[in-house]
Structures are given as C-alpha cells and as structure tokens.
Design a protein around this motif. Structure first.
Motif, short mmCIF file in Angstrom:
data_model
loop_
_atom_site.label_atom_id
_atom_site.label_comp_id
_atom_site.label_asym_id
_atom_site.label_seq_id
_atom_site.Cartn_x
_atom_site.Cartn_y
_atom_site.Cartn_z
N SER B 117 0.87 -1.17 0.00
CA SER B 117 0.00 0.00 0.00
C SER B 117 0.91 1.22 0.00
O SER B 117 1.66 1.44 0.94
CB SER B 117 -0.89 -0.03 1.26
N LYS B 120 1.29 8.16 -3.35
CA LYS B 120 1.33 8.40 -4.80
C LYS B 120 2.75 8.48 -5.36
O LYS B 120 3.08 7.88 -6.38
CB LYS B 120 0.59 9.70 -5.10
N LYS B 131 -3.50 -0.46 -8.48
CA LYS B 131 -4.83 0.17 -8.57
C LYS B 131 -4.93 1.28 -7.53
O LYS B 131 -4.32 1.19 -6.47
CB LYS B 131 -5.90 -0.85 -8.22
N PRO B 132 -5.75 2.29 -7.79
CA PRO B 132 -5.98 3.30 -6.75
C PRO B 132 -6.66 2.65 -5.56
O PRO B 132 -7.48 1.75 -5.71
CB PRO B 132 -6.91 4.32 -7.41
N SER B 133 -6.31 3.13 -4.37
CA SER B 133 -6.88 2.56 -3.16
C SER B 133 -8.36 2.91 -3.04
O SER B 133 -8.82 3.94 -3.55
CB SER B 133 -6.11 3.12 -1.97
N ARG B 134 -9.14 2.07 -2.38
CA ARG B 134 -10.54 2.38 -2.14
C ARG B 134 -10.69 3.47 -1.08
O ARG B 134 -11.75 4.01 -0.88
CB ARG B 134 -11.26 1.15 -1.59
N ASN B 136 -9.34 6.41 -0.86
CA ASN B 136 -8.93 7.73 -1.29
C ASN B 136 -10.03 8.73 -1.02
O ASN B 136 -11.21 8.43 -1.15
CB ASN B 136 -8.58 7.73 -2.78
N THR B 139 -9.10 12.90 -4.21
CA THR B 139 -8.08 12.63 -5.23
C THR B 139 -7.38 11.32 -4.90
O THR B 139 -7.36 10.90 -3.75
CB THR B 139 -7.01 13.73 -5.28
N ASN B 140 -6.79 10.70 -5.91
CA ASN B 140 -6.07 9.45 -5.69
C ASN B 140 -4.73 9.74 -5.06
O ASN B 140 -3.79 10.18 -5.72
CB ASN B 140 -5.87 8.72 -7.03
N SER B 141 -4.61 9.48 -3.77
CA SER B 141 -3.32 9.73 -3.12
C SER B 141 -2.67 8.44 -2.64
O SER B 141 -1.53 8.45 -2.21
CB SER B 141 -3.50 10.68 -1.93
N ARG B 142 -3.39 7.33 -2.72
CA ARG B 142 -2.81 6.06 -2.31
C ARG B 142 -3.12 5.00 -3.36
O ARG B 142 -4.20 4.99 -3.95
CB ARG B 142 -3.38 5.59 -0.97
N TYR B 143 -2.15 4.11 -3.55
CA TYR B 143 -2.30 3.04 -4.54
C TYR B 143 -1.94 1.71 -3.92
O TYR B 143 -1.13 1.64 -2.99
CB TYR B 143 -1.38 3.31 -5.75
#
Lengths: 129, 354
Positions: B117, B120, B131-134, B136, B139-143
């Motif tokens: 985990s 970005k 994949k982008p984390s659920r 977030n 904005t997508n800040s974790r993948y």
C-alpha cells in the motif's frame, strides 16, 4: 441511515448485516498541556470539554451529552462515548480547545471507532523494542 | 452558501452471524483462517479465577515471531526465501510501525500474495502496475500493488518479477521494520534472510486479570433474538478497557451501564495475548475453549480477535484502510451447546467480512 439485511438459511444459521447502526462513537483522547506537571481530575476534564463545546456551539452545544468512560490521571488520557450524531461537534470542539487556565493545551485524538471494543486492541500500541 | 451537516452520522459496519459448530455448513474455520494479521486475542471466561491448565498451555504455545529491523522489501523476492518459505505457504509478514494512511505498508500473505500500500509518489517511482486505493478521499493519493508470487509471471527471471525487483531495489529503495511469522518448517528456511539484518525473536505477550463481582448481560436466559449486538459489544469493550460499568443515572461523568437483563458473576477471568498471532493458533484456542465449555454446563465464553490497524488487507485479499478508524476485529461468543454468535466489525469503507 441504517440497513438491516437478514438471511435465514436454516433453523440454526442466521446472518444480520448492520450498517451505520452503532448508536455511539468512542474516542480515545490525550490532553497535552504546556506545563506537563499539571493534573486534572475526571470531573475537571469533563467540565473543560463541556466549556469547549459551549465556546464553539453555545448553550445548545454544551448540552450534548457525552460520557467519560475511563480516565488515566497520570497520562491525561481518556475514553469518551458520544452519540454518533454528536461526534462531529465533540471532535471539532476538542480540536479547537486551545487553552486551559491560561496555559496552551491541545487534545490529541488517538483513536475513534463506533465500537468500544476496537479501542482496546489498537495495534499501534505494539511495542517490541 | 454551503451548509455542513454537523449531525452527519459516521458509517459503521457490523456483521452478526448466529450458528453452531455442529452445523456442517458453518464457516467459522474459514472466517478465522482468512483473517491473516491478528494483533490481539482476548478471552473472557466467567466463573473462573485462573486459566485452566489446558487453556494455559495452548496460550503459551502460540508461535513466536521475528522482527527484522530496516529490511529492504526486495528481500521478499529473494530466490532462496521464495523457494524455502513463500512458495511452501504459511509465512505471514507485515511491516511494523508503518501507518496505512500515511506511510508505505507491506503485507505478505500465506498464499504467496504480496500486497504493497503506497503513497502516490512511491507508487509512481516504483513503476509497477497497481490500482488506486478504495480509501482515497477526493483525489487518488494512495495506490495498492498486489502480486501473486506463486504465479508463473512472477517466477524468478520472469518479466513481472524482474520489473518488481528492479523497482524495489533500484528505484524505490523501500525499507521498513518487518514482522515475520515463524515458519512451520523450522527457522532454517528463514535463517539466510535473518542473518543479513538486525533481527530479534519475540514471544506473544500474555496478560491476565481476575474480575470480581462483574455484572454481565444475562446471555443464557434472555431472549437472544432481541439482544442488541452493539450493546453487547459495548459491554465487552467496557470490561476489556476496565471502564466503570456501574453508573447511576445521576452520575456526572458517565452513564454507561450493563445491558439489561443482567446478572452478577462472582468472578471472571480476562486473558489477552498480543503480538503477530497466527489464525492456526487462534483456531486451536477456539477448540480448547469449546472443550472447556463442554465440562461447564450453563456457561459461555467470549473470544475477541483484533486485526492490525495498519494492515493493507483485512479478511482474505480485501483491502483495508484507515479513514477515521482502522478497526477490523471479530468477537466470538461461544455457548455450552456448541452454538455461537460471531460479530465481525470493520470500517464502513472496507468490504463486508466473509
């Protein structure tokens, strides 16, 4: 908003899924004071939090009932219980409480959960050193 | 003008199962098995002042685990480690002192799945598919990068393997303190890895206390159809936290009381174990408690298992994260007649427990 789904597959087995049904939320908070040797009693702490609610939300806000479930006077950490719909008000007034008897202070919210049981098993407390 | 709804109730999710160990369709074994990363197990035994010897020996036989300090994560792709430990299964690994909402977290599951985990920047530097984390917020800040180390594409030398290894070794330099379970095949398979770094072995810490004059919900006699799982869990939490449960209605400090109808127990034993605990050990503990209950008519026992707050996965491969809280725990209330109530709780953004 709450939803309850039931599945009855046999006379013995039953599954219920409860969403957003927890009536209370629980917070573990720690009070950090400028003068580290200051101590508050449980009653003083609760009164202090009520004064914070009052300064931010007025008399009606100060009437928000919350419980001080447990208090460690040495570490100034407490477990609070509040109705779920009052969580935002309580948390925001804890955040904005800045001074206690003319010294600077801050509330650190260590953990928040809809389950009291979750507050007793916080893996962030694991110390292996 | 935008108004903020101050009464907005935060979300929560609780799954309440009622079944029997004797029912062949019960899924308790797989539900316990799938909860890979367990931090704490607490047991409440009514009318007990000391742990029965069999229970004590099961608790003391919980496997020890290793803490490797500042371990580069590419070591989990080391060929020798993969062949002797990861491919054989039953190795659990989790990064220690990393927060899943702030730092990079790593988990190694017994089925050979490696889950990272990442924030970005780290994800972009690593350069591996994810994949982008659920979890977030806007904005997508974790993948999340999830790879199956046993898959043919991840065989040493394969394209996927080389890409991930290069990413972890040369580009990202990801290093964390790492908790690693004791491999059933013996320590020899992990010795090569351990010898390269500063490591220590730890035993799960056991604590027990005896509670006297405990008021508890009348679990055996009350109509269980109408009992509220939330108030039972609150009572259990209050016992575990040692919060005061006897409050008059006029008390200034607290109004928490034991759910009605209630009875009083002369004594009860509360035992807890903390560390990196394996589902297999928890399963043996459950069986031992069932054996204990067989000899005690009209009795019950409660077992609560807390997952790691900062684990990137909760049950199975489901992503876990921290929005307001990182709870993922289950509480098993067992009765003399082999029936049980299972409460599984998690944050509302997690997937529903199995």
């Amino acid at each position: 908003m709450s939803g309850v789904d039931e599945k009855d597959e046999s006379a013995v087995y039953r599954r219920v899924v409860l969403k957003n049904a927890s009536p209370y939320h629980y917070l573990e908070v720690c009070l950090v004071l400028q003068d580290e040797s200051t101590r508050l009693s449980a009653v003083e702490l609760k009164q202090f939090i009520i004064s914070g609610l009052k300064s931010l939300y007025g008399e009606v806000g100060a009437a928000l009932t919350f419980d001080l479930l447990k208090y460690d006077e040495d570490k100034l950490t407490a477990l609070l219980r509040v109705y779920s719909r009052g969580l935002v008000k309580l948390w925001s007034s804890l955040t904005l409480l800045g001074s206690y008897q003319n010294q600077a202070c801050a509330f650190r919210v260590l953990q928040v959960s809809p389950f009291l049981l979750a507050l007793t098993g916080n893996s962030r407390e694991l110390q292996l050193d | 003008m935008m108004t903020v709804d101050l009464d907005q109730t935060p979300r929560s999710l609780l799954v309440f199962d009622r079944s029997s160990f004797l029912d062949e369709k019960n899924r308790i074994s797989s539900q316990v098995e799938q909860h890979h990363f367990n931090y704490k197990v607490s047991v409440l035994l009514p009318e007990c002042s000391s742990a029965p010897s069999h229970l004590d020996s099961v608790l003391n036989s919980f496997k020890s685990f290793y803490l490797i300090r500042n371990m580069p994560i590419y070591e989990l792709l080391d060929k020798h480690f993969l062949e002797t430990a990861a491919y054989k299964g039953s190795v659990y690994g989790l990064s220690y002192r990393t927060r899943v909402d702030e730092d990079n977290c790593v988990a190694l599951m017994p089925n050979g799945r490696l889950c990272l985990s990442l924030d970005k920047d780290s994800f972009q530097v690593l350069g591996v598919e994810g994949k982008p984390s659920r979890f977030n917020h806007r904005t997508n800040s974790r993948y999340v990068v999830s790879v199956d180390l046993t898959h043919s594409s991840m065989a040493p030398g394969g394209r996927g393997y080389v890409r991930l290894l290069t990413g972890l070794r040369s580009r990202l330099h990801l290093k964390t303190d790492f908790l690693l379970s004791h491999h059933p095949g013996g320590g020899a398979s992990l010795q090569a890895l351990l010898s390269r770094y500063d490591w220590s072995e730890h035993r799960p810490e056991i604590r027990s206390r005896v509670l006297t004059q405990l008021s508890c919900p009348a679990l055996l006699t009350s109509d269980l159809q109408s009992s509220d799982p939330h108030s039972f869990l609150e009572w259990l939490g209050a016992v575990d936290a040692d919060a005061s449960r006897e409050n008059s209605s006029s008390s200034f400090l607290s109004s928490l009381v034991c759910p009605e109808p209630s009875t009083t127990l002369n004594q009860a034993l509360s035992v807890s174990v903390c560390g990196l605990l394996l589902p297999q050990d928890i399963h043996r503990l459950i069986q031992e408690i069932r054996r204990h209950l067989e000899h005690h008519l009209e009795s019950w026992a409660s077992l609560t298992v807390h997952g790691f707050v900062d684990s990137p996965v909760s049950w199975g491969d489901s992503e876990h994260g921290v929005m307001r809280g990182g709870e993922n725990f289950y509480s098993l209330l067992m009765f003399h007649d082999h029936t049980y109530h299972l409460h599984q709780a998690t944050g509302a953004h997690d997937t529903c427990p199995p």
